[in-house]
Scaffold this active site. Structure first.
Site, PDB file in Angstrom:
ATOM      1  N   GLY A 147       0.820  -1.203   0.000  1.00  0.00           N
ATOM      2  CA  GLY A 147       0.000   0.000   0.000  1.00  0.00           C
ATOM      3  C   GLY A 147       0.851   1.248   0.000  1.00  0.00           C
ATOM      4  CB  SER A 148      -0.083   4.755   0.618  1.00  0.00           C
ATOM      5  OG  SER A 148      -0.504   4.787   1.965  1.00  0.00           O
ATOM      6  CB  SER A 149       5.140   5.755   1.437  1.00  0.00           C
ATOM      7  OG  SER A 149       6.275   5.873   2.254  1.00  0.00           O
ATOM      8  N   PRO A 150       2.689   6.394   3.442  1.00  0.00           N
ATOM      9  CG  PRO A 150       1.627   8.445   3.017  1.00  0.00           C
ATOM     10  CD  PRO A 150       2.162   7.221   2.324  1.00  0.00           C
ATOM     11  CB  THR A 151      -0.874   3.111   4.991  1.00  0.00           C
ATOM     12  OG1 THR A 151      -1.878   4.040   4.584  1.00  0.00           O
ATOM     13  CG2 THR A 151      -1.524   2.015   5.813  1.00  0.00           C
ATOM     14  N   GLY A 152       2.217   2.546   5.403  1.00  0.00           N
ATOM     15  CA  GLY A 152       3.303   1.648   5.786  1.00  0.00           C
ATOM     16  C   GLY A 152       4.135   2.210   6.923  1.00  0.00           C
ATOM     17  CB  CYS A 171       3.551   0.913  -6.219  1.00  0.00           C
ATOM     18  SG  CYS A 171       3.882  -0.821  -6.573  1.00  0.00           S
ATOM     19  CD  GLU A 174       5.299  -3.083  -3.129  1.00  0.00           C
ATOM     20  OE1 GLU A 174       5.885  -2.010  -3.409  1.00  0.00           O
ATOM     21  OE2 GLU A 174       4.170  -3.353  -3.519  1.00  0.00           O
TER      22      GLU A 174
END
EC number: 1.2.1.71
Length: 490
Positions: free
Chosen positions: A224-229, A281, A247
């Site tokens: 998913g997204s970088s902020p959520t990760g 992505c 990822e």
């Protein structure tokens, strides 16, 4: 539309118990699915069911687990047209592309079996200290978080290798694609997966936080997204006993460097930037072109071709190249990002426009951001390509690496010498030469460095984080050595 029993726990469909939400067709805004998010209690039940099922599933011979996984692939193949239609409706992805996603889900099974045997199989050798054996064990209960852009293929890339290895799963898909997640789980049940081995909890952030915080999981696999990760990484802080595979996204550079075939370069750039409406992505976000007459000629050809890309409904005939972005909110965010870059000094070369008032359809956009003084290092998840003009190849590499992300990078050039240097110096987990940046093989590792991941690449290497190695020294009988250690007597 009636509210569905949206949670699947221990082989039964249950009411989610949380806030109700819907999945909407991104183009028509028709309601496709309506259910309720999983409450904390339902999340707990799902984890408990997975824990109870783990003992028998993990002990089942791997050949039996593989039989079930293969049956899942057969059922996908039998139902591929209907499944592609569900993907198309829910994501706005054109049918031609939705079909490739279902095909990728099928192919993932054979690749995952091969990876399991090669990466986490059994090896034995005689050593000075005895007989050494290396085997692998499943972690236990794994949470799998899936994204909306590939609601089948990407979570499937975690679920299949995790099941082969002997783990049990609690799956939380994106709240934007709950329908396809439900269809996937129904096929797993039909394939003969025992109760409790795969459980489904639907919902948004609150459901994800509850699942990640549950002490009953042994790890979490996220795409998913970088902020959520990054949020998950903070949530897992101080919990080294939990495996966390991230990822995430990228602010991916694509360099155009002479000499090159003009049509090939234009095609690969279009595909890299705008396939899936820019919602991969690995899509090219930054296009680096020489600040020369040749570079300008390339841009002129690119913009003319981008303006001719067909955008439309997922089931239109003839098929469009692009559908819409995932939601009206995503559409508005992309338009706002374009306006912000223009206000900061960007020059719009091809304006990204909303094509219908109440639909998520966007035309491709290209904006020259060379003169933007403080260019934000952000992943804009949609059909907008930023152009940066470079002086020489040193400058191009400097610009390419001017990001905290490190997922994908590409070079379009006939020069092998430039590519050899590019491969050595660019910072990314996926490096392509004269191929679209979005091209990646499930038979290879997939992932990035920096803000794009935590060095646990998925695809072929998913087997590595779905099981842990157990090193053993063995002997048929305990025997005292011929010579005892100093200070010891028997």
């Amino acid at each position: 539309m009636t509210v569905r029993e949206s949670a699947f726990v221990n082989g039964r469909w249950l009411a989610g118990g949380g806030v109700e939400f819907e999945s909407l067709d991104p183009v028509t805004q028709d309601c496709l699915w309506k259910g309720a998010a999983a409450s904390d209690d339902v999340v707990g039940q799902a984890v408990q069911a997975a824990r109870q099922a783990f003992t028998s599933w993990g002990r089942l011979d791997v050949s039996r687990r593989i039989d079930i996984v293969k049956r899942f692939a057969e059922l996908l193949e039998e139902d591929k047209e209907r499944l592609a239609d569900v993907i198309g409706k829910e994501t706005s992805k054109p049918l031609w592309e939705a079909r490739t996603e279902v095909a990728s889900m099928v192919a993932k099974v054979g690749i995952s079996i091969q990876a399991f045997n090669e990466r986490t199989g059994v090896s034995e050798q005689d050593v000075a200290a005895g007989h050494a054996v290396l085997k692998h064990r499943p972690h236990g209960v794994l949470a799998v978080f899936g994204p909306y852009n590939f609601p089948g293929h990407l979570p499937n890339g975690h679920i299949v290798p995790a099941l082969i290895a002997g783990n049990t799963i609690v799956f939380k898909p994106s709240e934007l694609t709950p329908w396809f997640a439900e269809e996937t789980v129904r096929i797993w049940a039909k394939a003969g997966l025992p109760d409790g081995v795969l459980n489904l909890v639907q919902g948004a952030r609150e459901t994800g936080v509850a699942l990640a915080a549950n002490d009953g999981i042994d790890g979490l696999l996220f795409t998913g997204s970088s902020p959520t990760g990054h949020s998950l990484h903070r949530q897992f802080g101080g919990r080294p006993e939990k495996i966390l595979a991230l990822e995430m996204g990228g602010n991916n550079p694509l360099i155009i460097a002479p000499p090159y075939d003009l049509k090939g370069a234009v095609h690969h750039t279009l595909f890299s930037a705008f396939v899936s409406a820019g919602q991969r992505c690995t899509c090219a976000r930054r296009l680096l072109v020489p600040d020369t007459a040749e570079g300008q000629a390339f841009l002129d050809e690119l913009i003319a071709a981008a303006a001719n890309l067909q955008v439309g409904r997922y089931d239109a005939d003839p098929q469009p190249f692009m559908g819409g972005v995932i939601s009206l909110r995503a559409r508005d965010q992309m338009l706002a990002a374009q306006n912000k870059l223009a206000a900061e000094g960007g020059r719009i070369l091809l304006e990204m426009r909303s094509l219908e008032e109440n639909a998520s359809l966007l035309s491709p956009g290209v904006i020259d951001v060379t003169d933007v003084q403080e260019l934000p290092d952000e992943e804009h998840f949609g059909p907008m390509l930023q152009v940066l003009r470079y002086r020489d190849f040193d400058h191009a590499l400097e610009l390419a690496n001017k990001t905290g992300f490190g997922l994908a990078a590409g070079l379009i050039s006939d020069s092998r010498d430039l590519y050899d240097r590019f491969w050595l110096e660019v910072r990314a987990g996926i490096v392509n030469w004269n191929k679209p940046l979005t091209g990646a093989s499930s038979a290879a590792p997939f992932g990035g460095v920096g803000a794009s991941g935590n060095h646990r690449p998925s695809a072929y290497y998913a087997a590595d984080y779905c099981a842990y190695p157990v090193a053993t020294l063995e002997a048929d009988q305990a025997q005292a050595p011929a010579q005892l250690s100093p200070g010891m007597s028997l």
